[in-house]
Scaffold this motif. Structure first.
Motif, PDB file in Angstrom:
ATOM      1  N   ILE A   1       3.421  44.662 -37.863  1.00  0.00           N
ATOM      2  CA  ILE A   1       2.605  43.441 -37.943  1.00  0.00           C
ATOM      3  C   ILE A   1       1.135  43.778 -37.724  1.00  0.00           C
ATOM      4  CG2 ILE A   1       2.096  41.248 -36.783  1.00  0.00           C
ATOM      5  CD1 ILE A   1       5.107  40.994 -36.233  1.00  0.00           C
ATOM      6  N   GLN A   2       0.881  44.633 -36.753  1.00  0.00           N
ATOM      7  CA  GLN A   2      -0.504  45.019 -36.475  1.00  0.00           C
ATOM      8  C   GLN A   2      -1.123  45.782 -37.645  1.00  0.00           C
ATOM      9  OE1 GLN A   2      -0.112  47.157 -32.800  1.00  0.00           O
ATOM     10  NE2 GLN A   2      -0.179  45.283 -31.535  1.00  0.00           N
ATOM     11  N   GLN A   3      -0.324  46.617 -38.295  1.00  0.00           N
ATOM     12  CA  GLN A   3      -0.834  47.359 -39.446  1.00  0.00           C
ATOM     13  C   GLN A   3      -1.135  46.427 -40.623  1.00  0.00           C
ATOM     14  OE1 GLN A   3       2.137  50.356 -40.176  1.00  0.00           O
ATOM     15  NE2 GLN A   3       1.228  51.811 -38.697  1.00  0.00           N
TER      16      GLN A   3
ATOM     17  N   GLN B   1       6.579  33.212 -24.494  1.00  0.00           N
ATOM     18  CA  GLN B   1       5.901  34.469 -24.267  1.00  0.00           C
ATOM     19  C   GLN B   1       5.460  35.066 -25.606  1.00  0.00           C
ATOM     20  OE1 GLN B   1       5.216  35.927 -21.233  1.00  0.00           O
ATOM     21  NE2 GLN B   1       6.046  34.061 -20.286  1.00  0.00           N
ATOM     22  N   VAL B   2       4.337  35.783 -25.532  1.00  0.00           N
ATOM     23  CA  VAL B   2       3.858  36.468 -26.727  1.00  0.00           C
ATOM     24  C   VAL B   2       4.674  37.732 -26.905  1.00  0.00           C
ATOM     25  CG1 VAL B   2       1.903  37.575 -27.831  1.00  0.00           C
ATOM     26  CG2 VAL B   2       1.542  35.520 -26.447  1.00  0.00           C
ATOM     27  N   HIS B   3       5.485  37.730 -27.921  1.00  0.00           N
ATOM     28  CA  HIS B   3       6.304  38.910 -28.181  1.00  0.00           C
ATOM     29  C   HIS B   3       5.481  40.013 -28.841  1.00  0.00           C
ATOM     30  CE1 HIS B   3       9.923  41.202 -29.050  1.00  0.00           C
ATOM     31  NE2 HIS B   3       9.525  41.315 -30.322  1.00  0.00           N
ATOM     32  N   CYS B   4       4.507  39.591 -29.670  1.00  0.00           N
ATOM     33  CA  CYS B   4       3.677  40.569 -30.376  1.00  0.00           C
ATOM     34  C   CYS B   4       2.361  39.920 -30.732  1.00  0.00           C
ATOM     35  CB  CYS B   4       4.389  41.077 -31.614  1.00  0.00           C
ATOM     36  SG  CYS B   4       3.390  42.224 -32.613  1.00  0.00           S
TER      37      CYS B   4
ATOM     38  N   SER C   1      -1.367  40.716 -32.946  1.00  0.00           N
ATOM     39  CA  SER C   1      -1.931  41.622 -33.952  1.00  0.00           C
ATOM     40  C   SER C   1      -3.100  42.434 -33.422  1.00  0.00           C
ATOM     41  CB  SER C   1      -2.376  40.824 -35.176  1.00  0.00           C
ATOM     42  OG  SER C   1      -3.433  39.930 -34.813  1.00  0.00           O
ATOM     43  N   ILE C   2      -3.709  42.004 -32.320  1.00  0.00           N
ATOM     44  CA  ILE C   2      -4.893  42.718 -31.822  1.00  0.00           C
ATOM     45  C   ILE C   2      -4.788  43.079 -30.353  1.00  0.00           C
ATOM     46  CG2 ILE C   2      -6.438  41.672 -33.521  1.00  0.00           C
ATOM     47  CD1 ILE C   2      -7.346  39.748 -31.350  1.00  0.00           C
ATOM     48  N   ARG C   3      -3.892  42.396 -29.573  1.00  0.00           N
ATOM     49  CA  ARG C   3      -3.816  42.674 -28.139  1.00  0.00           C
ATOM     50  C   ARG C   3      -2.360  42.808 -27.714  1.00  0.00           C
ATOM     51  NH1 ARG C   3      -7.195  37.797 -25.682  1.00  0.00           N
ATOM     52  NH2 ARG C   3      -6.030  36.733 -27.323  1.00  0.00           N
ATOM     53  N   SER C   4      -2.167  43.645 -26.734  1.00  0.00           N
ATOM     54  CA  SER C   4      -0.808  43.816 -26.212  1.00  0.00           C
ATOM     55  C   SER C   4      -0.711  43.454 -24.744  1.00  0.00           C
ATOM     56  CB  SER C   4      -0.364  45.286 -26.385  1.00  0.00           C
ATOM     57  OG  SER C   4      -1.282  46.145 -25.703  1.00  0.00           O
ATOM     58  N   ASP C   5      -1.864  43.129 -24.130  1.00  0.00           N
ATOM     59  CA  ASP C   5      -1.903  42.841 -22.703  1.00  0.00           C
ATOM     60  C   ASP C   5      -2.008  41.367 -22.377  1.00  0.00           C
ATOM     61  OD1 ASP C   5      -4.378  42.592 -23.761  1.00  0.00           O
ATOM     62  OD2 ASP C   5      -5.443  43.558 -22.104  1.00  0.00           O
TER      63      ASP C   5
END
Length: 489
Positions: A61-63, A81-84, A86-90
């Motif tokens: 997804i990020q790619q 909850q944010v499972h994924c 595109s720009i942040r993981s924290d």
């Protein structure tokens, strides 16, 4: 004052048209903004659905969204909850809390980041796995650049309204210029657009400039129309007064027996003795009399005047008087009573009254009935200018006539190689077959007179015998056979 009223009307019409044009332009701009925003949101929604096909593959997804310009951030959310991202993981917090969502797929969202203001979030639920949903934060700069309202000089302000929330302060909805609120049929949002001062000025100046030639054209038409109306009113008044003052005079052209040179009858011809312009001929005033509805009054005048003129001299028994009558006259039943009365007065003096009608009148069924009615009481019917119209033989067989008048254009062909010569002979033969008396008009020389006489056309009229004269100047019997036209002029 008569010219001011149309100019005032033009002013208000132009003002109304300019305002309508501004409103229409504003409506078009607002609808274009809606259409463009719909395309952007639809593109984002497609990205959401694409990434929901593999919600677990965050790297993919990020790619996919690395170079996407319309999406600032896309989140795959599951169980609040944010499972994924595109720009942040924290960041475990979703853009919008799922419990605050309704069925709408487009939201205005106030970001907690200072200075960000309200932004657009597109929420899409997964069709395959109901646990997941995608939330895409639309890039505001991209949206503004794509919609274009920031760069459009025609727009003073534009406000995007979603779910009751506006992207800009609400006081911008209080417009001073024409405005329009356009709605999206796909996503339910609205766009409020207010026209700019420049657009308002351009439209009003344009219509003001257009009004100048329009006003000039209207004024020109009014001036010309007023002049013509004034002229027509003046002419109508003159003609009406001419009837009252008896300015119309009659001249009579003899119808001569070419064998004996006896005058068997006359055709009454009306002239207007104008007090300023002198003698005017029928082609000048007859069309105007018909246009103004005075022609029947003139015909009554001619009948009365001819009765008075012919009663003042001694005429042989059976003397013929030919009167030209218009179509409206013979079709009016009220005139039939008047004609019968005048016919009796003429007959009491030994005069045969004849009505001369043209082929155009003769073809009309209503006119033919009227003519037959007149003929039954003893009034003679003359078909004038025969051969120049469209009378059919069947019409001549159905309606009886007493005289057939041969038009001058056919008489002129005598002695010349002309296509009218065979037509002249055919008319003469037709008259003989119908058993009617023929009268040749426009006879101007001895060759014509002899040619007609040899073929049985005895009654002739024209300058060879006499020009139109007052009744007192006509000799009932010519003393000698005329040799030259000039002798009678």
């Amino acid at each position: 004052m008569i010219y001011v009223l149309p100019l005032v009307l033009i002013f208000f019409t132009v003002l109304y048209a300019s305002e309508r044009s501004i409103e229409e332009a504003t409506r078009t701009i607002a609808q274009n903004f809606v259409d463009t925003a719909e395309r952007v949101i639809a593109g984002v929604e497609i990205e959401n659905r694409t990434n929901l096909l593999y919600p677990e593959d965050c790297r993919r997804i990020q790619q996919n969204l690395r170079y996407e310009r319309d999406i600032e951030e896309l989140q795959i959310v599951s169980a609040n909850q944010v499972h994924c991202s595109s720009i942040r993981s924290d960041n475990p917090n979703p853009l919008i809390r799922p419990e605050a969502l309704s069925e709408e797929i487009v939201y205005l969202y106030s970001l907690p980041v200072e200075g960000m203001g309200e932004s657009i979030v597109v929420v899409t639920r997964s069709n395959e796995d109901e646990r997941y949903m995608a939330m895409a934060l639309v890039d505001r700069d991209y949206m503004r650049a794509t919609v274009g309202y920031r760069n459009d000089h025609r727009v003073k302000s534009a406000v995007l309204i979603m779910n009751g929330e506006a992207t800009t302060p609400a006081d911008m909805l209080a417009a001073t210029n024409p405005s329009y609120m356009a709605s999206s049929s796909l996503y339910g949002f609205e766009v409020f657009v207010e026209a700019s001062d420049q657009l308002v000025e351009e439209k009003r100046v344009f219509y003001a400039l257009v009004s100048i030639p329009v006003s000039m054209a209207v004024l020109l038409v009014m001036v010309v129309s007023r002049f013509l109306l004034k002229r027509n009113r003046s002419m109508f008044f003159q003609l009406k007064q001419a009837l009252i003052r008896r300015e119309f005079v009659l001249q009579y052209q003899p119808q001569v027996d070419a064998n004996t040179l006896e005058v068997k009858g006359v055709e009454a011809l009306v002239r207007w003795q104008h007090p300023e312009k002198g003698m005017l001929y029928p082609d000048v005033f007859i069309p105007l009399m018909e246009e103004f509805g005075l022609i029947n009054g003139l015909t009554d005048y001619v009948i009365d005047a001819s009765l008075k003129d012919l009663s003042a001299i001694q005429l042989p028994e059976g003397f013929h008087l030919g009167l030209n009558v218009p179509p409206s006259y013979i079709k009016a039943p009220a005139r039939w009573v008047y004609l019968r009365q005048k016919h009796r007065e003429f007959a009491a003096k030994g005069i045969r009254l004849g009505l001369e009608v043209t082929e155009r009148q003769f073809l009309d069924k209503e006119a033919r009935i009227a003519l037959e009615t007149m003929r039954q009481v003893g009034i003679e019917i003359l078909l004038d200018d025969f051969g120049t119209g469209q009378t059919s033989l069947s019409v001549l067989q159905e309606t009886k006539i007493d005289f057939l008048k041969i038009d001058k254009c056919f008489v002129d062909s005598i002695g010349h190689e002309s296509v009218n010569t065979p037509v002249l002979n055919a008319i003469i033969n037709l008259g003989k077959l119908l058993g009617v008396t023929m009268v040749a008009e426009g006879v101007e020389n001895e060759i014509q007179a002899n040619y007609l006489l040899e073929r049985g056309v005895v009654l002739q009229q024209g300058y060879y015998y006499s020009k139109p004269k007052e009744i007192g100047d006509i000799d009932i019997r010519l003393s000698h056979k005329p040799e030259l036209i000039s002798a009678l002029l």
